[in-house]
Write an enzyme that holds these catalytic residues in place. Sequence first.
Site, PDB file in Angstrom:
ATOM      1  N   SER A  10       0.847  -1.202   0.000  1.00 14.97           N
ATOM      2  CA  SER A  10       0.000   0.000   0.000  1.00 14.97           C
ATOM      3  C   SER A  10       0.882   1.252   0.000  1.00 14.97           C
ATOM      4  O   SER A  10       0.385   2.360  -0.199  1.00 14.97           O
ATOM      5  CB  SER A  10      -0.935   0.018   1.216  1.00 14.97           C
ATOM      6  N   LYS A  25       4.909 -11.230   3.384  1.00 15.57           N
ATOM      7  CA  LYS A  25       3.486 -11.515   3.183  1.00 15.57           C
ATOM      8  C   LYS A  25       3.234 -11.739   1.704  1.00 15.57           C
ATOM      9  O   LYS A  25       3.774 -11.011   0.869  1.00 15.57           O
ATOM     10  CB  LYS A  25       2.624 -10.350   3.703  1.00 15.57           C
ATOM     11  N   GLU A  84       0.101 -12.420  -1.185  1.00 17.86           N
ATOM     12  CA  GLU A  84      -1.325 -12.438  -1.495  1.00 17.86           C
ATOM     13  C   GLU A  84      -1.670 -13.661  -2.336  1.00 17.86           C
ATOM     14  O   GLU A  84      -0.950 -13.985  -3.285  1.00 17.86           O
ATOM     15  CB  GLU A  84      -1.699 -11.179  -2.308  1.00 17.86           C
ATOM     16  N   GLU A 117      -8.947  -9.846   4.177  1.00 17.98           N
ATOM     17  CA  GLU A 117      -9.354  -8.466   3.884  1.00 17.98           C
ATOM     18  C   GLU A 117     -10.752  -8.427   3.276  1.00 17.98           C
ATOM     19  O   GLU A 117     -11.045  -9.153   2.304  1.00 17.98           O
ATOM     20  CB  GLU A 117      -8.321  -7.837   2.912  1.00 17.98           C
TER      21      GLU A 117
HETATM   22  O1  KIV Z   1      -0.441  -3.392   1.735  1.00 17.63           O
HETATM   23  C1  KIV Z   1      -1.157  -3.320   2.747  1.00 17.63           C
HETATM   24  O2  KIV Z   1      -1.233  -2.294   3.436  1.00 17.63           O
HETATM   25  C2  KIV Z   1      -1.932  -4.498   3.118  1.00 17.63           C
HETATM   26  C3  KIV Z   1      -2.919  -4.333   4.236  1.00 17.63           C
HETATM   27  C4  KIV Z   1      -4.119  -3.624   3.756  1.00 17.63           C
HETATM   28  C5  KIV Z   1      -3.259  -5.638   4.883  1.00 17.63           C
HETATM   29  O3  KIV Z   1      -1.782  -5.531   2.552  1.00 17.63           O
END
Ligand code: KIV
Length: 272
Positions: free
Chosen positions: A52, A120, A122, A189
């Site tokens: 993000s 992380k 996705e 999410e």
């Molecule tokens: O990139 C991000 O901020 C995220 C969150 C919204 C979980 O993946």
Amino acid sequence: MSVESKVRAVTTATLAQMKQTGEKIAMLTSYDYTMAKIVDGAGIDIILVGDSAANVMAGYTTTLPITLDEMIYHAKSVVRGVERAFVVVDMPFGTCSGNVEVALEAAIRIMKESGADGVKIEGGEEMLPSIRKIIAAGIPVMGHLGLTPQSIHQLGGYGLRAKEEAEAEKLLKDAKLLAEAGCFALVMEKIPAPLAAKVTKEIAIPTIGIGAGAECDGQVLVVHDMLGMNKGFKPKFLRRYANLHEVMTEAVEHYISDVRQGEYPNADEQWS
Ligand code: KIV
């Protein structure tokens, strides 16, 4: 170039223990040293260097353009400001969707060059080959299901996911597969709260919700959103804990006015 890697106070073992004891996990994003130092100093459990950053730091409309080098730059800046929290970094779009060796190389670069604690990724079943390879190399992986912004062009919008039975069933199946593969936690999410509650009950790893209701083991928000820095963004799940947009605008206007009227600097703010 690698950086010194240190074990911070919050580890994957701490997070697993928190799920066991029912202690809720608090997670926020950060993308730079100063913000990370404030967020960590306040006692957050996990800091996410989210992709993000593409939106809130770089002004892109999606998370797709941010590069691995840019994510590493943000992660390095965050890690320098963190003493206690577990730092997890998003694998940017494209790094995990093809060759597993490419995914592993990207994850190793993040860990070596930033000093973060995990990554992380996705996606569900389709990401398992990369996830397994990265976990086998000793790198903790957090999953991310439901609204996965890297697939925005496929999903067609940022609305609620898994409203229909088939998508809800796939999400539950994917959550179980990610937990079995050895992910240490799972972000969910923008999904219905009852579905998130069911997943949370049925998997052994901590679930962290964003727009996924109160029954998740923890919650995550984008720090700029919860601090009210982004005036136009107000989805249903977002609670604003401050109105920094107003506070900052007023401060800047005050400064401009002082400079223009010759009131800054005053006699105490200069050397004679
Ligand atoms: O990139 C991000 O901020 C995220 C969150 C919204 C979980 O993946």
